[in-house]
Design an enzyme around this catalytic site. Structure first.
Site, PDB file in Angstrom:
ATOM      1  N   THR A 273      23.680  44.629  29.069  1.00  0.00           N
ATOM      2  CA  THR A 273      23.710  43.240  29.395  1.00  0.00           C
ATOM      3  C   THR A 273      22.605  42.556  28.297  1.00  0.00           C
ATOM      4  O   THR A 273      22.063  43.401  27.571  1.00  0.00           O
ATOM      5  CB  THR A 273      23.452  43.058  30.647  1.00  0.00           C
ATOM      6  N   CYS A 274      22.342  41.365  28.706  1.00  0.00           N
ATOM      7  CA  CYS A 274      21.345  40.696  27.776  1.00  0.00           C
ATOM      8  C   CYS A 274      20.180  41.264  27.976  1.00  0.00           C
ATOM      9  O   CYS A 274      18.946  40.819  27.170  1.00  0.00           O
ATOM     10  CB  CYS A 274      21.488  38.995  27.690  1.00  0.00           C
ATOM     11  N   ASN A 275      19.754  41.793  29.302  1.00  0.00           N
ATOM     12  CA  ASN A 275      18.343  42.156  29.666  1.00  0.00           C
ATOM     13  C   ASN A 275      18.141  43.450  29.862  1.00  0.00           C
ATOM     14  O   ASN A 275      17.123  44.108  29.908  1.00  0.00           O
ATOM     15  CB  ASN A 275      18.221  41.486  31.218  1.00  0.00           C
TER      16      ASN A 275
END
Length: 423
Positions: free
Chosen positions: A49-51
């Protein structure tokens, strides 16, 4: 056989490092196959994911060997130097790995505490691993238990009661910069779950106009229809970006979509009226150099970290309850895993069978001493012993069939060698 969770997230590395080790949907299947074939993982799944980017897998190698091989593979696969990635990795093993996965699914390890998006992303990781054939009994059971824990936490605590997410943080930041959103024009890039949430928050805040740009127009049209937005292709962005006061992007592209030159041209057309830009994507959709331009306010996912303060206290209290639920469910799963120990299971099964044999044999001897027909005694002994040994497997197969648990049925067929043909 051990369970591992290895990863990099917003706590251990900035976006400039995280984007270098992110997996896209296009290369995920290939990566999973390499984990099975080249790294000899028994089962594997990847959450990207983006994180965070995390690898979940089952291995039977020593821990130090696993760490060396996985680290080297990540470095080679993404072509990043060891000095960049190694210090950012965290490693969880067995109980800690199970606990970590459950905490992630519940939003307890997220940038914004309790955000619900990560559960959907984990379900997607599960589906992708299933499709790649890299998930077997242990990971299957672990993911299903993890989803159940996340549902229990959402039901039994207030951790999801407040509308706080990365998407909410982006819109909240826009509200801080623009006193009112009613006159603002927004360009959203992408049509995934994050952009859908951003669009919903903007719509709820009565933003002036929304334009959605996506690689596939048809995919964006349903969302756009619900919020009265216009839909364009990614190729049309240069023609429309000058009209946007706010640009929020979140796609799965491996290369930047918006470059410095494009934004410079847009600013000239806007007569240097400022543009607020939020890049939620990893890898980045907006070139880092765009932030150097005057009249541009560019924020990445890392910049959102301090935006959302409201409603967080209630979530922290709920998180304490959630941690107790996760801890209890982790213990339950590990107890199940320990029950898979082959030696212990064999001993328990043999003792159970021998105990029943001795019980029925004693009864048969007593019947013979009472002058009961020997043939009848032997027949009864054989029938009762057979019925007893057949009872548990039969019940398990019937239960699996009624519940539509195909994996369990296949597993039981294998355990009891039911497909073997007599010579």
């Amino acid at each position: 056989m051990s369970i591992f969770a290895v990863g990099i997230n917003h706590k251990t590395a900035p976006v400039s490092v995280r984007e270098k080790v992110a997996f896209t949907p296009d290369n995920l299947n290939h990566a999973l196959q390499q984990m099975i074939d080249e790294l000899a993982c028994k089962e594997a799944a990847i959450l990207s994911t983006c994180n965070r980017t995390e690898l979940y897998f089952v291995q039977d190698k020593p821990i130090k060997e696993v760490q060396q091989r996985i680290t080297a593979w990540l470095e080679n696969y993404h072509n990043v130097p060891a000095s960049m990635i190694s210090p950012t990795l965290y490693w969880h093993h067995d109980q800690q790995a199970v606990n970590h996965m459950m905490r992630v699914a519940c939003g307890l390890d997220s940038l914004i505490l309790g955000e619900p998006q990560v559960l959907g992303q984990m379900k997607q990781a599960y589906s992708q691993a299933k499709a790649a054939g890299s998930m077997q009994m242990i990971m299957e059971r672990l993911f299903q238990r993890t989803f159940g824990v996340a549902k229990q936490v959402r039901t039994d605590t207030e951790i999801g009661a407040s509308a706080v997410s990365v998407a909410f943080a982006a819109v909240n930041l826009a509200k801080h910069i623009f006193a009112k959103l009613e006159k603002s024009k927004v360009l959203l890039i992408g049509a995934g779950e994050t952009i859908e949430l951003v669009a919903k928050h903007l719509y709820d805040n009565k933003v002036g106009k929304i334009t959605v740009a996506n690689r596939t127009v048809a995919r964006a049209e349903k969302m756009a229809k619900e919020i009265g937005a216009e839909v364009i292709t990614l190729a049309q962005i240069p023609e429309h970006i000058s009209d946007a006061d706010i640009v929020i992007s979140s796609t799965g592209s491996t290369l930047p979509i918006i470059g410095k030159g494009m934004v410079e041209t847009a600013l000239q057309q806007r007569r240097h009226r400022p543009i607020f830009m939020v890049d939620i994507a990893v890898p980045r959709d907006i070139e880092e150099q765009v932030g150097e331009l005057e009249d541009v306010f560019l924020y990445t996912v890392d910049d959102l970290q301090g935006i959302v303060a409201q409603n967080m206290e209630n979530r922290r209290k709920a998180a304490d309850q959630a941690e107790q639920i996760v801890g209890s469910q982790t213990d339950d799963f590990m107890a199940w895993l320990r029950g898979l120990n082959t030696q212990g299971a064999v001993i328990a099964y043999r003792n159970q069978c021998l105990s029943k044999r001795d019980e029925l044999l004693l009864r048969a001897k007593q019947q013979l001493e009472n002058n009961k027909d020997p043939d009848a005694v032997i027949a009864e002994l054989a029938t009762k012993l057979t019925n007893n040994l057949m009872h548990a497997p039969t019940r398990a197969l019937q239960s699996a069939a009624q519940g539509g648990e195909l994996d369990k049925i296949i597993y039981l067929h294998d355990v009891f060698d039911l497909d073997k043909k007599d010579n």
